[in-house]
Write an enzyme that holds these catalytic residues in place. Sequence first.
Site, mmCIF file in Angstrom:
data_model
loop_
_atom_site.group_PDB
_atom_site.id
_atom_site.type_symbol
_atom_site.label_atom_id
_atom_site.label_comp_id
_atom_site.label_asym_id
_atom_site.label_seq_id
_atom_site.Cartn_x
_atom_site.Cartn_y
_atom_site.Cartn_z
ATOM 1 N N HIS A 292 -21.639 19.124 -14.758
ATOM 2 C CA HIS A 292 -21.342 18.856 -16.167
ATOM 3 C C HIS A 292 -21.621 20.084 -17.044
ATOM 4 O O HIS A 292 -22.289 19.987 -18.077
ATOM 5 C CB HIS A 292 -22.122 17.644 -16.655
ATOM 6 C CG HIS A 292 -21.737 16.378 -15.957
ATOM 7 N ND1 HIS A 292 -20.436 15.920 -15.891
ATOM 8 C CD2 HIS A 292 -22.480 15.476 -15.265
ATOM 9 C CE1 HIS A 292 -20.404 14.790 -15.204
ATOM 10 N NE2 HIS A 292 -21.622 14.503 -14.801
ATOM 11 N N HIS A 540 -23.886 25.845 -27.340
ATOM 12 C CA HIS A 540 -23.593 24.496 -27.796
ATOM 13 C C HIS A 540 -22.286 23.976 -27.186
ATOM 14 O O HIS A 540 -21.519 24.729 -26.649
ATOM 15 C CB HIS A 540 -23.486 24.462 -29.318
ATOM 16 C CG HIS A 540 -24.812 24.684 -29.986
ATOM 17 N ND1 HIS A 540 -25.220 25.924 -30.422
ATOM 18 C CD2 HIS A 540 -25.828 23.833 -30.267
ATOM 19 C CE1 HIS A 540 -26.425 25.830 -30.960
ATOM 20 N NE2 HIS A 540 -26.828 24.571 -30.883
#
Length: 540
Positions: A292, A540
């Site tokens: 992920h 981010h």
Amino acid sequence: MSRFEIRFSRAKGPTMSQTTQPVRRALISVSDKTGLLDLGRALVAHGAEILSTGGSARALREAGLPVTEVSDHTGFPEILDGRVKTLVPQIHGGILGRRDLPAHVAQMEEHKIAPIDLVAVNLYPFEKTVASGAGAEDCIENIDIGGPALIRAAAKNHGHVVVLTDTAQYAGLIGALEQGGSTLEQRRAYAGAAYARTAAYDAAIAAWFAAQAQDTLPERFVLAGQRAEVLRYGENPHQQAAFYKDGSTRPGVATAVQVQGKALSYNNINDTDAAFEAVAEFDRPAVVIVKHANPCGVAVGDTLSACWDSALRCDPVSAFGGIVALNRTLDAETATKIAGIFTEVIVAPDADEEAKTILARKKNLRLLLTGGLPDAAASGVVVRSVAGGFLAQTRDNGQIKPESLRVVTKRAPSAQEMEDLIFAFRVAKHVKSNAIVYAKNDATVGIGAGQMSRVDSARIAASKSGEAAKAAGLDAPLTQGSVAASDAFFPFADGLETIVAAGATAVIQPGGSIRDDEVIAAADAAGIAMVFTGMRHFRH
């Protein structure tokens, strides 16, 4: 009727744009000659006159096809080394004239402008010229002017004119000719593709000029990409997705050759990119396992096989169904070990034949070979969409060096601690913020990612380290005697205290908090070493 009148109808009823459109005159000027002769033969077989220039005319003529030079058609010679050959009224009037408007028809007949029903143009290879490293003069000479003008004119008048900008379109047009001509739907589709092509071409030129001026973030930022593949879905099944390539030569998932395995998914591509960019940070043999978009195990060492063992030990649970990136040629021993667990993708610069044979038994496993590694220090721009626009920034190519680090505690790190600190901080650069990375002996032993609190990231990383130790049959957590890296400063001492409690003996962080003195004092009280980098790696 004259040769001009034959193409027009003043009768009432459906216009030519609403019916099947035959091709009686075609203009062909292509740099890529793929499929040219097939197209030319089909046009001639269906009664079309061919206008052409330069190499296109020569190739058609050598194939025995009748061709009229554009200069003979217009009565105006090519000038300025071929820079001006189609930029004349006889050509653009023939393309832009509307057959359903009597005023246009009358003006074309008055000025003896013959209608042109098809324009086949592919542009000077500007993008390839730039990619080859050619000098500025060669790049400028490969900026096509007449080609985009022809394409845009034909696309605008797609009610009456077919425009072909891609050799892959030829077969569709040939099929249409066999049915009597192109349909409006087909011409409209080709027109849309034509404007997309000229837009991408202009985007490449604008990007080149910006690069020449060293203007990384120009006032008008343009993006262009070529769709490489329509994906089954996006991050989730209810989302549509496609994979686009921007023509960059940076080694990675976009340039890789897929040797085997199922088609890549949206998440596969995203995760593989993250893994390969991370593994490129290291000069020594390295393995990165990603799940992920976050590393769940990273190690460097003398061999890929040893790196795999160390990387997998960090978090064997998360590694299941992960992405594996290597920065060396994949060998048989390492391939055998990786194939021992369920792996979605392996990406590497290359793989030897024995390794390929071993992995071939795993038919669904994707093996991507890139031919090289991306330069982690290279500049570039990354883009992210937001509502109403997008953000653009230079790639995070910051890299710390030992001489740039500042020891801020009473105790300085040992040589091994310093090596591990630098390694851990490089890994933290590729972990979602807030990021905490524990490392020992050139391998990660705990990773905490993406938490709202830095303390939580430290706790999660330590907890996973304990679980990994149990899986390995060890009594103590892997973080005992490790070092820790934080991608940004500690706003309070509690994050550092959590790291100390996990067993770390040294810490690396950017520094810069208003409470740095408090954090340093806590490190001294615990007897650990701490260094400041002066550089953070928010991700981010």
